[in-house]
Design an enzyme around this catalytic site. Structure first.
Site, PDB file in Angstrom:
ATOM      1  N   LYS A 241      42.918 -19.835  18.942  1.00  0.00           N
ATOM      2  CA  LYS A 241      44.209 -19.423  18.384  1.00  0.00           C
ATOM      3  C   LYS A 241      44.290 -19.793  16.908  1.00  0.00           C
ATOM      4  CE  LYS A 241      46.455 -23.658  19.922  1.00  0.00           C
ATOM      5  NZ  LYS A 241      47.709 -24.243  20.289  1.00  0.00           N
TER       6      LYS A 241
ATOM      7  N   ARG B 150      57.740 -28.354  26.663  1.00  0.00           N
ATOM      8  CA  ARG B 150      57.681 -27.175  25.800  1.00  0.00           C
ATOM      9  C   ARG B 150      57.702 -25.960  26.711  1.00  0.00           C
ATOM     10  NH1 ARG B 150      52.576 -26.566  21.728  1.00  0.00           N
ATOM     11  NH2 ARG B 150      51.493 -26.422  23.722  1.00  0.00           N
TER      12      ARG B 150
ATOM     13  N   TYR C   5      52.895 -29.258 -14.054  1.00  0.00           N
ATOM     14  CA  TYR C   5      54.353 -29.224 -13.923  1.00  0.00           C
ATOM     15  C   TYR C   5      54.924 -30.625 -13.757  1.00  0.00           C
ATOM     16  CZ  TYR C   5      54.017 -24.212 -12.868  1.00  0.00           C
ATOM     17  OH  TYR C   5      53.783 -22.872 -12.921  1.00  0.00           O
TER      18      TYR C   5
ATOM     19  N   MET D 129      50.565 -23.480  -7.630  1.00  0.00           N
ATOM     20  CA  MET D 129      50.383 -22.467  -6.591  1.00  0.00           C
ATOM     21  C   MET D 129      48.911 -22.010  -6.516  1.00  0.00           C
ATOM     22  SD  MET D 129      52.367 -18.841  -6.156  1.00  0.00           S
ATOM     23  CE  MET D 129      53.991 -19.528  -6.115  1.00  0.00           C
TER      24      MET D 129
HETATM   25  C1  LIG Z   1      47.792 -25.131  25.598  1.00  0.00           C
HETATM   26  C2  LIG Z   1      46.778 -25.748  24.689  1.00  0.00           C
HETATM   27  N1  LIG Z   1      45.593 -26.116  25.206  1.00  0.00           N
HETATM   28  C3  LIG Z   1      44.634 -26.673  24.431  1.00  0.00           C
HETATM   29  C4  LIG Z   1      44.837 -26.895  23.086  1.00  0.00           C
HETATM   30  C5  LIG Z   1      43.725 -27.515  22.282  1.00  0.00           C
HETATM   31  O1  LIG Z   1      44.115 -28.730  21.720  1.00  0.00           O
HETATM   32  P1  LIG Z   1      43.127 -29.573  20.776  1.00  0.00           P
HETATM   33  O2  LIG Z   1      42.998 -28.808  19.512  1.00  0.00           O
HETATM   34  O3  LIG Z   1      43.858 -30.859  20.573  1.00  0.00           O
HETATM   35  O4  LIG Z   1      41.855 -29.714  21.507  1.00  0.00           O
HETATM   36  C6  LIG Z   1      46.063 -26.536  22.512  1.00  0.00           C
HETATM   37  C7  LIG Z   1      46.307 -26.799  21.097  1.00  0.00           C
HETATM   38  O5  LIG Z   1      47.348 -27.003  20.595  1.00  0.00           O
HETATM   39  C8  LIG Z   1      47.062 -25.948  23.338  1.00  0.00           C
HETATM   40  O6  LIG Z   1      48.246 -25.587  22.843  1.00  0.00           O
END
Ligand SMILES: Cc1ncc(COP(=O)(O)O)c(C=O)c1O
Length: 394
Positions: free
Chosen positions: A36, A131, A270, A318
């Site tokens: 991700k 969450r 700056y 920037m």
């Molecule tokens: C649902 C879920 N599983 C696994 C991970 C992987 O976590 P890490 O990067 O700490 O290994 C994340 C990361 O945020 C996550 O949201």
């Protein structure tokens, strides 16, 4: 590339980290590297294709859009989508063969409404992170809703650790979360789903518990599936390199584009927050906070310059930052430092390392944020034999 600022990603290191993990957990029932957020800033399509080639059967994303991007990039592995979705999202996931991680009754309904045949899903339980996810007490009702349901096939159940760093402690938060899952596992046993819980810190804690032969520890009682994120990119959240040898994959680089010779009393950038105390040489580097090099690092961080650590001085702009290179260029011809390579983090040619963990400390944040902040306008350049094999090398 007109501006020579880029993130160099060594795909061989990503392959190494994945393989090291596979070797450490040959019996893992499920191994799903998280790609991700643009593979934690490393470029999701290239990383996903590399992981797929070295044997990853599952990959994790947050957004449906991220999953679609991987499919368009030719990724064939099973892709789990963790964020949640509505009815339209359910349609998209089914159409593009993405696996929904279902965290609410609405989502379960959305899938049943649009499914034409059985859809494989994973069910997420909230064991303390608060969450996403069902309450473990809902497990029985959920089981009954899914059992013999022709539209739903429960392939996995999962939870997420909120304090994985403590997972080696049998009395810690993570151990309690894992024990919370044991009830869910017993309810779903007739469906035989994989159970996945461990992020990088959980995985490394497992190795620590294993080394300590803590056989009754909740980490050891179940063959937990793994969802490594940070460690796939080479960083160890427990900071104990002995647990698993990982290789950091990213080096953020730029060049010194201009040098300025300042008299004592002159200021830089700056707000004039840095003043030369003596005659000084300042290097101007074309990377700034719009590239993800946070402004909070102003007057705090160092970079690698010609094999030496030099300080970032004045406020980060920037598009630029400035370095005090007075000592590094002393008694040398400045012309010899034209287009001198700068390492913002990662490793230089002499093997010197400046870690993103160090930057995270200065920025009062975590390594994850330093990596995922590397901006969209910073090109990712792939190296290593996997870059060649995948045809993504520059
Ligand atoms: C649902 C879920 N599983 C696994 C991970 C992987 O976590 P890490 O990067 O700490 O290994 C994340 C990361 O945020 C996550 O949201």
């Amino acid at each position: 590339m007109y501006r020579r600022t880029f993130a160099e990603i060594n795909l061989d290191h990503i392959a190494h980290n994945f393989e090291a993990l596979k070797q450490a957990f040959p019996q893992a029932p499920f191994l799903c590297p998280m790609v991700k957020a643009n593979a934690y800033g490393h470029g999701d399509v290239a990383v996903a294709r590399c992981l797929e080639q070295v044997g990853a059967k599952h990959l994790g994303v947050c957004l449906i859009e991220e999953g679609l991007l991987l499919r368009r990039g030719g990724v064939k592995a099973e892709i789990l989508v963790f964020r949640g979705f509505d009815r339209e999202g359910a349609e998209q996931m089914i159409q593009h063969n993405l696996t929904p991680v279902v965290a609410s009754w609405d989502q379960l309904e959305a899938i049943q409404e649009v499914a034409k045949k059985a859809v494989g899903i994973h069910l997420k339980f909230n064991t303390g992170m608060n969450r996403l996810g069902f309450h473990p007490e809902e497990a029985q009702d959920l089981f009954e809703a899914c059992w013999q349901n022709t539209k739903i096939r429960v392939q996995g159940i999962l939870t997420h650790l909120y304090n994985g760093e403590d997972a080696a402690d049998a009395l810690g938060d993570s151990a309690e979360q894992l024990m919370g899952m044991e009830h869910v596992i017993s309810v779903f046993k007739p469906l035989n789903p994989v159970v996945h819980t461990l992020n990088s810190s959980g995985i490394l804690s497992h190795l620590a518990a294993r080394a300590g032969k803590q056989t009754s520890h909740p980490l050891m009682r179940v063959n937990w599936g793994l969802r490594p994120g940070l460690m796939i990119y080479g960083y160890n959240p427990l900071n104990d390199p002995k647990l698993l040898p990982l290789k950091p994959a990213m080096t953020l680089k730029s060049v010194a584009s201009t040098y300025r010779e300042l008299s004592a009393g002159e200021v830089v950038s700056y707000g004039g927050t840095w003043t030369a105390r003596k005659e000084s040489v300042i290097a101007v580097v074309p990377i700034g906070y719009a590239d993800g090099y946070h402004r909070i690092l102003s007057n705090k961080a160092q970079v690698l310059f010609a094999g030496q650590r030099v300080p970032v001085v004045g406020n980060i702009c920037m598009d630029f930052l400035m370095l005090d290179v007075t000592e590094a260029v002393k008694n040398k011809n400045l012309k010899d430092f034209k287009d001198q390579e700068i390492i913002l983090f990662g490793q230089d040619h002499e093997g010197q390392v400046l870690s993103p963990e160090e930057l995270a400390k200065h920025a009062q944040t975590i390594t994850w944020e330093i990596l995922t902040s590397v901006g969209e306008r910073v090109p990712r350049v792939y190296t290593g034999s996997w870059a060649k094999k995948l045809g993504v090398e520059i």
